[in-house]
Scaffold this motif. Structure first.
Motif, PDB file in Angstrom:
ATOM      1  N   ARG A  25       0.848  -1.184   0.000  1.00  0.00           N
ATOM      2  CA  ARG A  25       0.000   0.000   0.000  1.00  0.00           C
ATOM      3  C   ARG A  25       0.887   1.240   0.000  1.00  0.00           C
ATOM      4  O   ARG A  25       1.381   1.659   1.048  1.00  0.00           O
ATOM      5  N   TYR A 176      -6.364   5.132   4.994  1.00  0.00           N
ATOM      6  CA  TYR A 176      -6.061   4.510   3.706  1.00  0.00           C
ATOM      7  C   TYR A 176      -7.189   4.782   2.723  1.00  0.00           C
ATOM      8  O   TYR A 176      -8.371   4.669   3.064  1.00  0.00           O
ATOM      9  N   THR A 195      -2.587   2.653   6.489  1.00  0.00           N
ATOM     10  CA  THR A 195      -2.438   3.606   5.394  1.00  0.00           C
ATOM     11  C   THR A 195      -1.313   3.182   4.462  1.00  0.00           C
ATOM     12  O   THR A 195      -1.408   3.333   3.234  1.00  0.00           O
TER      13      THR A 195
END
Length: 375
Positions: A25, A176, A195
């Motif tokens: 991510r 996120y 996140t």
């Protein structure tokens, strides 16, 4: 699940997809600016350098013969697995003497502290402070901190040390936001969670496998006998499961082939000689690379794709390479590999850790339970 080609060029960066999506991510520009200087928290490793080995499981085969078959297969597996488990634990015990978990955790924290910049650049994620936390005592991840977890394992033949780092950052103020577009609503996994997230895998140099010689065979036989002795130094009594396990290992020790478990007996010595000089060098190198690439990656906004291409990020002076995985669920993760790899390395389906580390884990858990009862 299939990947759907996006119709709009504006969506080319954020790949239009159905689940699954890459595990990594990345942060976007707004998140990077919002995070800025932040605390890096080393989650204390508790296992130390674990020794992997391949455990036999005959339960599926025995189940077809009913309860008796299941019991027989379970008994046979216990006998067959007892010796490699004991041998792997012995290796982990020896390594723990030269590299206990406290040394591993202190080394990682030290390398991260070296990344603290007294004059940090603006609009960039940087290290402002480094702390440690024991997750057996405090299970809830911290808010507004980069958490760094690590796992250290030796391959089946002990020729290679693998170190896997996982970095996550969570902040309720900087949530996120999935960069992917979906045919329907996003899956629940893309609506929650950290996140930022990524993994970094380091493979040590590969130790050469020894050749089987008469002298090596004699040393192997002696090692089998030594590992078979109980706490009082006595060999197992004929007819016991321990005796059956020793007999099987002795048969393998006297044949003309070296198993991965047998190879590990000799290569493990290379990791611990000279007070673990080789082990310390590889761990130090891995921690240095992680500390450097953690900041590189957290300030990189490129969104990984399931159908990308691997990217060679860096080739070091000694031939070691840093590669960013380009395809599949691991896309976006980093792999550091040595030069001169001559054979395929395997890691077992189970692992053994040092006795001192097992006892330490139980002590921490017991203290945490006592503290919870006192509240």
């Amino acid at each position: 699940m299939r990947i759907v080609v996006c119709a709009l060029a504006a969506l080319s960066l954020a790949a239009c997809a159905t689940a699954p999506v890459p595990n990594a991510r990345p942060l976007n520009d707004g998140q990077i600016a919002a995070i800025g200087p932040t605390t890096f928290t080393v989650v204390e490793d508790n296992n130390g350098v674990a020794k992997t080995w391949f455990a036999q499981d005959s339960s599926a085969a025995g189940a077809q013969f009913g309860l008796i078959g299941a019991l027989v297969s379970a008994t046979m597996d216990a006998i067959i697995n007892s010796f490699p488990a004991r041998r792997a634990t012995k290796t982990a015990n020896e390594i723990a003497e030269v590299m206990p978990v406290d040394s591993l955790n202190a080394s990682l924290a030290g390398h991260l502290r070296r990344q603290i910049d007294p004059t940090p650049p603006a609009n960039a994620v940087v290290v402002s402070d480094v702390t440690t936390v024991q997750r057996l005592e405090v299970p809830t991840p911290a808010n507004d901190a980069v958490e760094v977890t690590s796992a250290y394992t030796l391959s089946e033949d002990a020729s290679t040390l693998q170190i896997v780092f996982t970095l996550t950052y969570a902040n309720t103020e900087v949530p996120y936001v999935t960069p992917y577009s979906f045919e329907k609503s996003p899956p629940s996994s893309e609506l929650t969670g950290p996140t930022y997230r990524n993994t970094f895998t380091y493979f040590s140099r590969q130790l050469p496998v020894p050749e089987l010689t008469p002298e090596l065979r004699e040393r192997l036989i002696a090692s089998v006998q030594e590992n078979s002795r109980d706490e009082n130094g006595a060999l197992p009594v004929e007819g016991t499961d321990a005796y059956k396990a020793m007999t099987k290992e002795m048969e393998q020790a006297t044949d003309d082939n070296l198993t991965k478990g047998e190879i590990s007996i000799f290569l493990a010595r290379e990791w611990i000689k000279d007070n673990g000089a080789l082990l310390r060098a590889e761990v130090d190198n891995a921690h240095a690379l992680l500390a450097r690439y953690a900041l590189i990656d957290m300030n990189r906004t490129t969104v990984p794709s399931l159908e990308g291409q691997d990217e060679l990020v860096e080739t070091m002076a000694d031939g070691r390479t840093i590669r960013r995985v380009g395809a599949g669920v691991p896309a976006g993760s980093y792999i550091s590999s040595p030069a001169g790899v001559t054979s395929f390395t395997t890691f077992g389906n189970t692992m053994s850790i040092a006795k001192v580390h097992s006892e330490r884990i139980e002590q921490i858990r017991a203290a945490a339970r006592a503290a919870a009862r006192a509240r």
